[in-house]
Design a protein around this motif. Sequence first.
Motif, PDB file in Angstrom:
ATOM      1  N   LEU A 106     -31.341  20.386  22.240  1.00  0.00           N
ATOM      2  CA  LEU A 106     -30.303  21.321  22.699  1.00  0.00           C
ATOM      3  C   LEU A 106     -30.775  22.099  23.928  1.00  0.00           C
ATOM      4  O   LEU A 106     -29.984  22.398  24.824  1.00  0.00           O
ATOM      5  CB  LEU A 106     -29.927  22.287  21.577  1.00  0.00           C
ATOM      6  CG  LEU A 106     -29.029  21.707  20.484  1.00  0.00           C
ATOM      7  CD1 LEU A 106     -28.748  22.758  19.426  1.00  0.00           C
ATOM      8  CD2 LEU A 106     -27.719  21.198  21.067  1.00  0.00           C
ATOM      9  N   LEU A 107     -32.066  22.457  23.974  1.00  0.00           N
ATOM     10  CA  LEU A 107     -32.585  23.169  25.142  1.00  0.00           C
ATOM     11  C   LEU A 107     -32.399  22.320  26.397  1.00  0.00           C
ATOM     12  O   LEU A 107     -31.968  22.819  27.444  1.00  0.00           O
ATOM     13  CB  LEU A 107     -34.064  23.488  24.933  1.00  0.00           C
ATOM     14  CG  LEU A 107     -34.355  24.711  24.071  1.00  0.00           C
ATOM     15  CD1 LEU A 107     -35.839  24.780  23.738  1.00  0.00           C
ATOM     16  CD2 LEU A 107     -33.926  25.984  24.766  1.00  0.00           C
ATOM     17  N   LEU A 108     -32.704  21.031  26.270  1.00  0.00           N
ATOM     18  CA  LEU A 108     -32.557  20.125  27.405  1.00  0.00           C
ATOM     19  C   LEU A 108     -31.075  20.011  27.792  1.00  0.00           C
ATOM     20  O   LEU A 108     -30.719  20.057  28.975  1.00  0.00           O
ATOM     21  CB  LEU A 108     -33.119  18.747  27.032  1.00  0.00           C
ATOM     22  CG  LEU A 108     -33.562  17.886  28.202  1.00  0.00           C
ATOM     23  CD1 LEU A 108     -34.672  18.563  28.970  1.00  0.00           C
ATOM     24  CD2 LEU A 108     -34.014  16.526  27.709  1.00  0.00           C
ATOM     25  N   ALA A 109     -30.222  19.870  26.767  1.00  0.00           N
ATOM     26  CA  ALA A 109     -28.781  19.761  27.021  1.00  0.00           C
ATOM     27  C   ALA A 109     -28.271  21.028  27.709  1.00  0.00           C
ATOM     28  O   ALA A 109     -27.454  20.961  28.637  1.00  0.00           O
ATOM     29  CB  ALA A 109     -28.037  19.530  25.714  1.00  0.00           C
ATOM     30  N   LEU A 154     -26.705  23.509  34.672  1.00  0.00           N
ATOM     31  CA  LEU A 154     -26.767  23.210  36.107  1.00  0.00           C
ATOM     32  C   LEU A 154     -25.475  22.553  36.584  1.00  0.00           C
ATOM     33  O   LEU A 154     -24.975  22.850  37.662  1.00  0.00           O
ATOM     34  CB  LEU A 154     -27.971  22.308  36.411  1.00  0.00           C
ATOM     35  CG  LEU A 154     -29.330  23.009  36.313  1.00  0.00           C
ATOM     36  CD1 LEU A 154     -30.461  22.038  36.599  1.00  0.00           C
ATOM     37  CD2 LEU A 154     -29.418  24.197  37.258  1.00  0.00           C
ATOM     38  N   ILE A 155     -24.914  21.670  35.732  1.00  0.00           N
ATOM     39  CA  ILE A 155     -23.619  21.074  36.091  1.00  0.00           C
ATOM     40  C   ILE A 155     -22.562  22.177  36.207  1.00  0.00           C
ATOM     41  O   ILE A 155     -21.758  22.201  37.144  1.00  0.00           O
ATOM     42  CB  ILE A 155     -23.192  20.016  35.043  1.00  0.00           C
ATOM     43  CG1 ILE A 155     -24.108  18.803  35.130  1.00  0.00           C
ATOM     44  CG2 ILE A 155     -21.734  19.601  35.260  1.00  0.00           C
ATOM     45  CD1 ILE A 155     -23.884  17.786  34.032  1.00  0.00           C
ATOM     46  N   GLY A 156     -22.603  23.127  35.266  1.00  0.00           N
ATOM     47  CA  GLY A 156     -21.648  24.239  35.293  1.00  0.00           C
ATOM     48  C   GLY A 156     -21.778  25.060  36.567  1.00  0.00           C
ATOM     49  O   GLY A 156     -20.773  25.436  37.178  1.00  0.00           O
ATOM     50  N   VAL A 157     -23.020  25.328  36.991  1.00  0.00           N
ATOM     51  CA  VAL A 157     -23.247  26.089  38.225  1.00  0.00           C
ATOM     52  C   VAL A 157     -22.614  25.358  39.400  1.00  0.00           C
ATOM     53  O   VAL A 157     -21.895  25.934  40.222  1.00  0.00           O
ATOM     54  CB  VAL A 157     -24.760  26.290  38.462  1.00  0.00           C
ATOM     55  CG1 VAL A 157     -25.022  26.817  39.866  1.00  0.00           C
ATOM     56  CG2 VAL A 157     -25.345  27.235  37.430  1.00  0.00           C
TER      57      VAL A 157
END
Lengths: 348, 266
Positions: free
Chosen positions: A47-50, A56-59
């Motif tokens: 989950l941390l990786l996700a 980053l995709i959200g940013v």
Amino acid sequence: MQTFFIVAILALGFVITFQIAKASEYVAVLRGYERSRKQSNKINGFLLLAFLILGLIGVYYCNEQLKGKILGEPASDHGVLVDRMLYVTIAITFIVFVITQVALFWFSYKYQEKENQKAFYFPHNNKLELIWTVIPAIVLTILVGVGIFYWFKITGAAPKNAMQVEIVGKQFGWEMRYPGKDGVLGKKYFKNVNPAANNPAGQIWDDPANYDDVFVEQEMHLVVGKPVQLVIGAKDVIHDVGLAHFRLKMDAVPGTPTTMWFTPTITTADMRKKTGNPDFVYEISCDQMCGKGHWSMRGTIVVETQEEFDAWMAGKKPQYLVANPDKDPSKKADTLSAAAPVTGAIIR
Amino acid sequence: MSEALHVHSGAAHAVHHDDHGHGHHEQSFISKYIFSMDHKTIGKQFLITGIVWAIIGGLFSVLFRLQLGYPDQSFPILETFFGHWAKGGQIQPEFYYGLVTIHGTVLVFFVLTAGLSGTFANLLIPLQIGARDMASPFMNMLSYWFFFLASVVMLSSIFVHTGPASGGWTMYPPLSALRQAGDGQKIGTDLWLIAMALFIISSLLGGLNYISTILNMRTKGMSMTRMPLPIWAMFFTAVLGVLSFPVLLSGAILLLFDRNLVQAST
């Protein structure tokens, strides 16, 4: 009814969360504590990786979606400097952000608890501490130093050919005063403020410098390419001259005049073409909470060529003549030609 | 089932523990849970009050941002919450500023300063430096109850007719000094200033306690250089608070004087 549904949804959501938590607890008891702990450790690592990748995709997605809402090209010489400073800051911090965040989440995933794997004990390293303290300190000092340099430039002495405009905030609007032909703003005194007697700025009529001062409200006219120094004040509470398109702002403090200068570089007409918005205007927004009408305290700035500015100014009557119509030469000339020498002296 | 049994036996154990008391004398419910001088209980009191404030302050921000995000829409739920201040489901400008002001004040002071700093300092300082309790447990208790009093006054200001203070959480005069400047500058601002004065007293009492505990009550071998980093952080926070809060207190008191005892306008 709607309220009832919202409350019901919240309550049900709470119950569901609670039940899931309880169910997973029972599952853990059935499966055996140690095994389920190891499994949840794995899940958390994933989950941390996700979180990192989705974050980053959200940013990136946010940036794409909101690109059009970012203020356009800066419309003043100082605005270009301020923008450059911000972009340099964003570039540096973004690089550091990506490196540290990727390291943080990737390491927590990669080096999660595993059998036959022992954590490396690494309590202290002076060299490392020195490096990650000194480098950010130097970078931040440079960033702040550049900011201070610009600040002194913006609030410092204006160029000799600069025009002066006084802008005064009040609840809830802006009042401007132009110095007229002599280029000097006449003296004023707050007890003289009397809008009923046509003296909203509190000008002292004994001061000859006041004879040609022009008073306007809400709309400021500036000349493109000509430096302007704003002399900023306030009548009642603290306001703030916020000029987002010029990337400048300055508090308007009652009793303590403040100044800033800049050179508008793009006319309103050009900006309308550039933005493709035929209604574009430069905005003066109050940037300091000043009471219940704070939101409505908006002024506008028209940036135009020298000819357009002169034509606009020619249509304005000095406030001295508005307040003292008996001294007005245009009216005097009609009625009493004998008064001509007197008015000549007044206009200087 | 096994869980319930476990809880039951735990309670039984606690009762058992109390019966013997290990040399402590019997404590009543009031002295144990309400006017407690035990640093752990006080820490929990700060925590619970801080959480309540975090919920209130957070809810405010959700509600006024609902308005900010969709300025042309109306939300009946706002009227449910705020009554005539959100007539037709749209927050009135004056009350919007009141919400922003109280949201800022609550989160900066009541949640971050008292809720976090108060909770963790009280809970952790004695545990991590090896002291039995704070240097002055009585002062510690006063610190919480001044905070509680400040909370009550601040909460009451939301319910007055002219609305809560609305001059922004920085409370710059002259906007905050002039009653005639707006509705939010009337009784709401007085209550805000009183609440803040009480709050600052609470923080000062707490801060002095943290400093004297850390300096004087470390266990044998716990030198300043061996102290855990969280304790160093809380020590610095307390020192900064003690340096700045007296100035803020005099500011709040002088503004109260200005508003109520002197006619500054003439």
